[in-house]
Write a protein that holds these residues in place. Sequence first.
Motif, PDB file in Angstrom:
ATOM      1  N   HIS A   1       0.809  -1.196   0.046  1.00 57.83           N
ATOM      2  CA  HIS A   1      -0.018   0.112   0.131  1.00 57.83           C
ATOM      3  C   HIS A   1       0.972   1.271  -0.020  1.00 57.83           C
ATOM      4  O   HIS A   1       1.836   1.521   0.599  1.00 57.83           O
ATOM      5  CB  HIS A   1      -0.791  -0.098   1.253  1.00 57.83           C
ATOM      6  N   ALA A   2       0.438   2.104  -0.738  1.00 54.34           N
ATOM      7  CA  ALA A   2       1.113   3.439  -0.796  1.00 54.34           C
ATOM      8  C   ALA A   2       1.690   4.042   0.438  1.00 54.34           C
ATOM      9  O   ALA A   2       2.699   4.793   0.606  1.00 54.34           O
ATOM     10  CB  ALA A   2       0.434   4.736  -1.691  1.00 54.34           C
ATOM     11  N   HIS A   3       0.636   4.004   1.465  1.00 52.27           N
ATOM     12  CA  HIS A   3       0.934   4.642   2.914  1.00 52.27           C
ATOM     13  C   HIS A   3       2.255   3.727   3.480  1.00 52.27           C
ATOM     14  O   HIS A   3       3.006   4.453   4.233  1.00 52.27           O
ATOM     15  CB  HIS A   3      -0.393   4.319   3.708  1.00 52.27           C
ATOM     16  N   ASP A   4       2.254   2.596   3.373  1.00 48.19           N
ATOM     17  CA  ASP A   4       3.290   1.748   3.821  1.00 48.19           C
ATOM     18  C   ASP A   4       4.559   2.144   3.108  1.00 48.19           C
ATOM     19  O   ASP A   4       5.594   2.194   3.715  1.00 48.19           O
ATOM     20  CB  ASP A   4       2.994   0.199   3.578  1.00 48.19           C
TER      21      ASP A   4
ATOM     22  N   THR B   1     -10.892  -6.275   4.736  1.00 47.27           N
ATOM     23  CA  THR B   1     -10.241  -4.948   4.796  1.00 47.27           C
ATOM     24  C   THR B   1      -9.289  -4.808   3.496  1.00 47.27           C
ATOM     25  O   THR B   1      -8.702  -5.778   3.098  1.00 47.27           O
ATOM     26  CB  THR B   1      -9.122  -5.110   5.980  1.00 47.27           C
ATOM     27  N   ARG B   2      -9.474  -3.702   2.944  1.00 48.98           N
ATOM     28  CA  ARG B   2      -8.840  -3.187   1.832  1.00 48.98           C
ATOM     29  C   ARG B   2      -7.737  -2.151   2.372  1.00 48.98           C
ATOM     30  O   ARG B   2      -8.372  -0.959   2.780  1.00 48.98           O
ATOM     31  CB  ARG B   2      -9.371  -2.831   0.611  1.00 48.98           C
ATOM     32  N   GLY B   3      -6.467  -2.274   2.434  1.00 51.78           N
ATOM     33  CA  GLY B   3      -5.637  -1.084   2.972  1.00 51.78           C
ATOM     34  C   GLY B   3      -4.208  -1.512   3.080  1.00 51.78           C
ATOM     35  O   GLY B   3      -3.766  -2.403   2.567  1.00 51.78           O
ATOM     36  N   CYS B   4      -3.611  -0.644   4.022  1.00 48.67           N
ATOM     37  CA  CYS B   4      -2.310  -0.915   4.172  1.00 48.67           C
ATOM     38  C   CYS B   4      -2.077  -2.049   5.232  1.00 48.67           C
ATOM     39  O   CYS B   4      -2.826  -2.448   5.563  1.00 48.67           O
ATOM     40  CB  CYS B   4      -1.377   0.555   4.652  1.00 48.67           C
ATOM     41  N   ALA B   5      -0.603  -2.059   5.372  1.00 49.61           N
ATOM     42  CA  ALA B   5      -0.276  -3.378   6.379  1.00 49.61           C
ATOM     43  C   ALA B   5      -0.935  -2.974   7.670  1.00 49.61           C
ATOM     44  O   ALA B   5      -1.348  -4.007   8.531  1.00 49.61           O
ATOM     45  CB  ALA B   5       1.195  -3.597   6.472  1.00 49.61           C
ATOM     46  N   ILE B   6      -0.654  -1.857   8.089  1.00 47.48           N
ATOM     47  CA  ILE B   6      -1.071  -1.439   9.593  1.00 47.48           C
ATOM     48  C   ILE B   6      -2.649  -1.635   9.683  1.00 47.48           C
ATOM     49  O   ILE B   6      -2.974  -2.106  10.813  1.00 47.48           O
ATOM     50  CB  ILE B   6      -0.837  -0.058   9.975  1.00 47.48           C
ATOM     51  N   CYS B   7      -3.408  -1.140   8.648  1.00 44.43           N
ATOM     52  CA  CYS B   7      -4.825  -1.310   8.621  1.00 44.43           C
ATOM     53  C   CYS B   7      -5.122  -2.651   8.753  1.00 44.43           C
ATOM     54  O   CYS B   7      -6.145  -3.193   9.745  1.00 44.43           O
ATOM     55  CB  CYS B   7      -5.613  -0.681   7.409  1.00 44.43           C
ATOM     56  N   ILE B   8      -4.707  -3.620   7.773  1.00 41.65           N
ATOM     57  CA  ILE B   8      -4.930  -5.052   7.705  1.00 41.65           C
ATOM     58  C   ILE B   8      -4.755  -5.895   9.026  1.00 41.65           C
ATOM     59  O   ILE B   8      -5.515  -6.427   9.722  1.00 41.65           O
ATOM     60  CB  ILE B   8      -4.365  -5.529   6.655  1.00 41.65           C
TER      61      ILE B   8
ATOM     62  N   ARG C   1       1.412  10.830  13.136  1.00 40.15           N
ATOM     63  CA  ARG C   1       0.093  11.265  13.290  1.00 40.15           C
ATOM     64  C   ARG C   1      -0.949  10.697  12.011  1.00 40.15           C
ATOM     65  O   ARG C   1      -1.962  10.318  12.149  1.00 40.15           O
ATOM     66  CB  ARG C   1      -0.040  12.778  13.022  1.00 40.15           C
ATOM     67  N   SER C   2      -0.321  10.868  10.758  1.00 43.06           N
ATOM     68  CA  SER C   2      -0.950  10.293   9.497  1.00 43.06           C
ATOM     69  C   SER C   2      -1.348   8.875   9.280  1.00 43.06           C
ATOM     70  O   SER C   2      -2.192   8.625   8.648  1.00 43.06           O
ATOM     71  CB  SER C   2      -0.180  10.708   8.218  1.00 43.06           C
ATOM     72  N   ARG C   3      -0.687   8.048  10.251  1.00 48.11           N
ATOM     73  CA  ARG C   3      -1.046   6.776  10.042  1.00 48.11           C
ATOM     74  C   ARG C   3      -1.855   6.347  11.279  1.00 48.11           C
ATOM     75  O   ARG C   3      -2.340   5.091  11.238  1.00 48.11           O
ATOM     76  CB  ARG C   3       0.295   5.877  10.083  1.00 48.11           C
ATOM     77  N   ARG C   4      -2.310   7.075  12.261  1.00 48.16           N
ATOM     78  CA  ARG C   4      -3.172   6.669  13.253  1.00 48.16           C
ATOM     79  C   ARG C   4      -4.509   6.052  12.881  1.00 48.16           C
ATOM     80  O   ARG C   4      -5.148   4.831  13.509  1.00 48.16           O
ATOM     81  CB  ARG C   4      -3.267   7.729  14.388  1.00 48.16           C
ATOM     82  N   ARG C   5      -4.989   6.864  12.012  1.00 53.39           N
ATOM     83  CA  ARG C   5      -6.243   6.349  11.538  1.00 53.39           C
ATOM     84  C   ARG C   5      -6.212   5.005  10.574  1.00 53.39           C
ATOM     85  O   ARG C   5      -7.285   4.106  10.727  1.00 53.39           O
ATOM     86  CB  ARG C   5      -6.683   7.294  10.249  1.00 53.39           C
ATOM     87  N   CYS C   6      -5.161   4.527  10.221  1.00 52.61           N
ATOM     88  CA  CYS C   6      -5.042   3.314   9.616  1.00 52.61           C
ATOM     89  C   CYS C   6      -5.149   2.157  10.910  1.00 52.61           C
ATOM     90  O   CYS C   6      -5.615   1.068  10.591  1.00 52.61           O
ATOM     91  CB  CYS C   6      -3.393   3.141   8.977  1.00 52.61           C
ATOM     92  N   ALA C   7      -4.620   2.337  11.880  1.00 48.60           N
ATOM     93  CA  ALA C   7      -4.381   1.270  13.176  1.00 48.60           C
ATOM     94  C   ALA C   7      -5.918   1.511  13.696  1.00 48.60           C
ATOM     95  O   ALA C   7      -6.368   0.232  14.196  1.00 48.60           O
ATOM     96  CB  ALA C   7      -3.383   1.890  14.134  1.00 48.60           C
ATOM     97  N   THR C   8      -6.786   2.613  13.458  1.00 50.10           N
ATOM     98  CA  THR C   8      -8.156   2.455  14.557  1.00 50.10           C
ATOM     99  C   THR C   8      -9.060   2.531  13.626  1.00 50.10           C
ATOM    100  O   THR C   8     -10.224   2.166  14.415  1.00 50.10           O
ATOM    101  CB  THR C   8      -8.090   3.949  15.076  1.00 50.10           C
TER     102      THR C   8
END
Lengths: 413, 149
Positions: free
Chosen positions: A350-353, B63-70, B123-130
């Motif tokens: 993912h682009a964020h990663d 889930t469709r998203g980044c590693a943190i999100c998944i 800060r920009s990644r906190r939403r990915c985790a929550t």
Amino acid sequence: MSVATALPGLDVERIREDFPILAERVHEKPLVYLDSAASAQKPRVVMDVMARTMEKQYANVHRGLHWLSERCSDAYEGARDRVARFLNAEREEIVFVRNATEAINLVSYTFGHTALEPGNAVAVSQMEHHANLVPWQMLRDARGIELRIVRVTEAGEIDFGDLERVFADRRVKLLAITHMSNVLGTYTPVERLVAFAHAHGAQVLVDGAQAVVHRRVDVRALGVDFYVFSGHKLYGPTGIGVLYGKRTLLQSMPPFLGGGDMIGSVSYERSTWAEPPYRFEAGTPAIVEAIGLGAAIDYIEAIGFDAIATHERVLTDHALRTLSDISGLKIIGNAQDRGGIVAFTLDRIHAHDVATLLDKQGIAVRAGHHCAEPLARRFGVDSTARASFGIYTTRSEIDLLAAGIERLKKVFS
Amino acid sequence: MEDTVEDLYQQLIMERARAPHYAGRLVRIDGEAEGDNPMCGDQVHVMFASGDGDVVQEFAHQTRGCAICIASADLLGDVVLGRHLDEITSTVDAFEEMIRTGTRPTRSEFDKLAAFAGVHAYRSRRRCATLAWQAARSAIIRMMEAHHG
């Protein structure tokens, strides 16, 4: 001689010395700043001029009959002259605003609410920044004006066949279009678009937020009716931007905001409006920032757009070649005329990663839809990582980006 | 990079992002909710089954998203299975507090969840985790309302 200084036309190492922030370290790594399309870093001379203004020459403009106010007004109006020369415009055609976004909103609320009538249409392209889409959606909803979207091809270029279709019924009265896509890096053929739009009875607003940084813009030669840009992407301060409008158009437009400095005379019953550009500058403007923008333009023009354009072309070619060699990396858009903005995706990452793992190596890129959400959908992606280049970007920084991508792929392998 | 990256992309997060345990759909769904982050296009759909009671018996997410999100959506599954709905909401609160402050709660279920404490610095990644956790809270509140009217 290092690789960086071997670029034709531009002594990058010397330029880098003008930007104090480039000596900073991020996560204990040297900063590799590849996010200039979001906002450019500032040369020392811009900071110095702003500090000197506040130390020696600061007062409100156009008001005081005292020495400081006169000097500060001279400097502020001098900045307007500087911008006018920069764009090959008349000073009365240069309106100071906060940024390109505000400039487009100004045109939408004034020109859009008076020169356009229900049943008319505004056309934008598929590759607009939200700043050149949302104000027109708001105008559409407020005024019953149709909003039409001109398609871009898979390569990321304006689809001229679709443009003809959009203009066929001659109801389009304004074409609002980017000069350079902030995602695809595509330069649009503005002269050709202007000739086409004018032949179809439409006026043209060009969003120059990205292009003005890399290429000389001559609003007379381009023939545009409106041209907008932000100071902060042009190595100047935040809080200052420019609306160029043809004199006759600005004269025909009502004010945007009401207040001080934009009036002729005021009574309790009614007021008359000042002539452009002051009609559109209500309230105390961003005085110090306008003066800073003037200094940024001096700085850029001393380097020269021939050298800047060559530098951008060399960097872009190098980036496209280097990044294309990375397996699993896909660059979005492939326009023939493209500049120093490269958005890409990586297979299964993912682009964020991507952005976070590059940041860990001191490399600053942007990730997301870059304020162009419908364009991302047009290309079938949710988000991309984007590297963008400035006058201080070196070839070796692009090599560091490529190496950084290879390293982050290992984390995900 | 390998040593500096550990605080964010810990082994557990990478494992669960690559091969989530709870990805998919439930056949019977007693509570569900979706979350999305328009800034990056991340989307999560969490599903719970609790029969007629207040204990979660099954969990799944899409889930469709980044590693943190998944990974965070998947580790949510570890802490909800077999637990009462009201306990879960308090864990969700503690998880969000951890992301906000960077401080790991002392509660035992955070042995693994502490892997996300490093997200606080971004800060920009906190939403990915929550994202998944916020969706879980809405789903669970609706389930509790349905059960207790």
